[in-house]
Design an enzyme around this catalytic site. Structure first.
Site, PDB file in Angstrom:
ATOM      1  N   PRO A 142       0.846  -1.195   0.000  1.00 43.71           N
ATOM      2  CA  PRO A 142       0.000   0.000   0.000  1.00 43.71           C
ATOM      3  C   PRO A 142       0.881   1.244   0.000  1.00 43.71           C
ATOM      4  CG  PRO A 142       0.070  -0.982   2.197  1.00 43.71           C
ATOM      5  CD  PRO A 142       0.848  -1.892   1.295  1.00 43.71           C
ATOM      6  N   MET A 143       0.699   2.110  -0.999  1.00 41.71           N
ATOM      7  CA  MET A 143       1.516   3.321  -1.097  1.00 41.71           C
ATOM      8  C   MET A 143       0.631   4.526  -1.370  1.00 41.71           C
ATOM      9  SD  MET A 143       4.801   1.936  -3.272  1.00 41.71           S
ATOM     10  CE  MET A 143       3.814   0.981  -4.447  1.00 41.71           C
ATOM     11  N   CYS A 177       3.665   3.403   8.709  1.00 40.24           N
ATOM     12  CA  CYS A 177       3.945   4.665   8.011  1.00 40.24           C
ATOM     13  C   CYS A 177       4.783   5.582   8.898  1.00 40.24           C
ATOM     14  CB  CYS A 177       2.654   5.366   7.619  1.00 40.24           C
ATOM     15  SG  CYS A 177       2.949   6.952   6.789  1.00 40.24           S
ATOM     16  N   HIS A 219       8.111  -4.361   7.319  1.00 41.86           N
ATOM     17  CA  HIS A 219       9.128  -3.565   6.629  1.00 41.86           C
ATOM     18  C   HIS A 219      10.377  -3.598   7.499  1.00 41.86           C
ATOM     19  CE1 HIS A 219      10.307  -0.024   3.993  1.00 41.86           C
ATOM     20  NE2 HIS A 219      11.297  -0.115   4.872  1.00 41.86           N
ATOM     21  N   ASN A 251       9.260  -7.005   3.527  1.00 42.40           N
ATOM     22  CA  ASN A 251       9.162  -5.797   2.706  1.00 42.40           C
ATOM     23  C   ASN A 251      10.399  -4.937   2.946  1.00 42.40           C
ATOM     24  OD1 ASN A 251       7.499  -2.680   3.033  1.00 42.40           O
ATOM     25  ND2 ASN A 251       7.917  -3.652   1.085  1.00 42.40           N
ATOM     26  N   GLY A 252      10.925  -4.358   1.865  1.00 41.61           N
ATOM     27  CA  GLY A 252      12.044  -3.438   1.999  1.00 41.61           C
ATOM     28  C   GLY A 252      13.196  -3.783   1.086  1.00 41.61           C
ATOM     29  N   GLY A 258       7.125  -2.537  -2.938  1.00 43.33           N
ATOM     30  CA  GLY A 258       6.578  -1.187  -2.952  1.00 43.33           C
ATOM     31  C   GLY A 258       7.223  -0.327  -4.008  1.00 43.33           C
ATOM     32  N   ARG A 259       8.247   0.425  -3.618  1.00 41.35           N
ATOM     33  CA  ARG A 259       8.816   1.446  -4.505  1.00 41.35           C
ATOM     34  C   ARG A 259       9.331   0.891  -5.831  1.00 41.35           C
ATOM     35  NH1 ARG A 259      13.023   4.092  -0.582  1.00 41.35           N
ATOM     36  NH2 ARG A 259      12.931   1.979   0.315  1.00 41.35           N
TER      37      ARG A 259
END
Length: 330
Positions: free
Chosen positions: A18-19, A102, A171, A204-205, A228-229
């Site tokens: 989710p971003m 977040c 993360h 994640n990461g 994500g990114r």
């Protein structure tokens, strides 16, 4: 096979993170087309949902073609989280996810997101409030801890599982790191190897290549990876990782033609969902990532970010196709 409640995912699923301002329906649709196994909405403020904030309500839009899909909420008040959970449940996502990760100041200052990492008891109460207010599986995304001196992910994982959380995405950074520095997946591996932990653990990461995905899969033993990114402007990463897992070989990089087609779809779907004007404006930040590394692209990009009529934009995309026929993307 990985199960979250009654949802069955493939062995070692790839999840789209989710971003904020990224993981909307048009972008999720592209990622689904290119191999994402499960996706999450942009995170939604529980307070915004309760106030009937238009932007928050729009984020509840989900479509059958993207299932399984989760809606992610955040907040620091138990009553607000419980009520927002009930609101989310009415649109029937497959999962409700809670954001305790977040790191952005405006979220943390409200005692939400990664701010809750300072108070695990509050985290448990907030999560329990959501679980008690929905029939849907509840998952959590969080970080290792507030800073290097307060890494508490082991306690967090056990306590969340004990109250019924169905899966945990971690993360591998602290809040103090934000998105900088090295992510430390050894903490995720320790959680996964804890004999008490039976819920799926997703890492994640920093996953930005098929090689790294395979290395982390083998080295840390997690149940799946959340990306994500690396997917921003590059939804092909999911297919690339899956292909590499199966064959040990790389898929050919998407051509400029492939990228133009993705942009054309993204823009079209954004205008259909948000309306013409907003769809055009909110797609602009994505162009840099879609065409990253393309030689002598500055003039084309300038057109894309300044034109404001659909027919002009589609004409500019056609020009890009013609200008880069046969161009090899490295």
């Amino acid at each position: 096979m990985i199960k979250i409640g009654n949802i069955e995912l493939p062995d070692f699923p790839l999840l789209l993170a989710p971003m904020e301002d990224v993981s909307d329906p048009p972008f999720r649709r592209l990622c689904k087309m290119h191999g994402a196994d499960m996706m999450y909405s942009e995170f939604i403020s529980s307070e915004g949902l309760i106030r009937d904030a238009i932007k928050s309500r729009m984020k509840l839009d989900i479509f059958d073609y993207e299932r399984p899909v989760g809606i992610q909420i955040f907040g620091g008040d138990e009553e607000a989280m419980a009520l927002s959970s009930k609101i989310v449940s009415t649109v029937n996502p497959d999962i409700i996810d809670i954001n305790f990760g977040c790191p952005v100041k405006k979220v943390v200052c409200k005692g939400a997101g990664a701010g809750v990492l300072k108070d695990v008891d509050l985290m448990i109460r907030l999560t329990q409030a959501v679980i008690d207010s929905t029939h849907l599986p509840v998952t959590v995304k969080t970080r290792l801890g507030w800073d290097d001196n307060s890494i508490n992910i082991d306690e967090v994982a056990e306590r969340l599982q004990d109250i019924g959380v169905a899966a945990l995405s971690i993360h591998a950074r602290t809040r103090a790191q934000m998105y900088k520095g090295h992510s430390d997946w050894s903490h995720i591996a320790r959680v996964k190897n804890n004999p008490r932990i039976t819920m799926p653990i997703f890492g994640n990461g920093d996953i930005d290549s098929p090689e790294k995905a395979l290395q982390y899969k083998n080295e840390y033993g997690i149940d799946g990876i959340m990306i994500g990114r690396a997917a921003i402007g590059y939804p092909w990463i999911f297919d690339e990782i899956k292909h590499f897992f199966k064959t040990g070989e790389h898929l050919a990089k998407p051509t400029v033609i492939d990228r133009v087609e993705a942009v054309r779809n993204h823009l079209t779907w954004a205008m259909e969902w948000k309306g013409e004007r907003l769809g055009i404006v909110e797609t602009r930040p994505h162009y840099t990532n879609y065409f990253k590394g393309i030689h002598s692209f500055k003039t084309h990009k300038q057109k894309l970010v300044t034109l404001d009529r659909p027919e002009e934009l589609f004409a500019a995309l056609n020009e890009i196709e013609e200008a880069y026929v046969g161009y090899e993307v490295v």
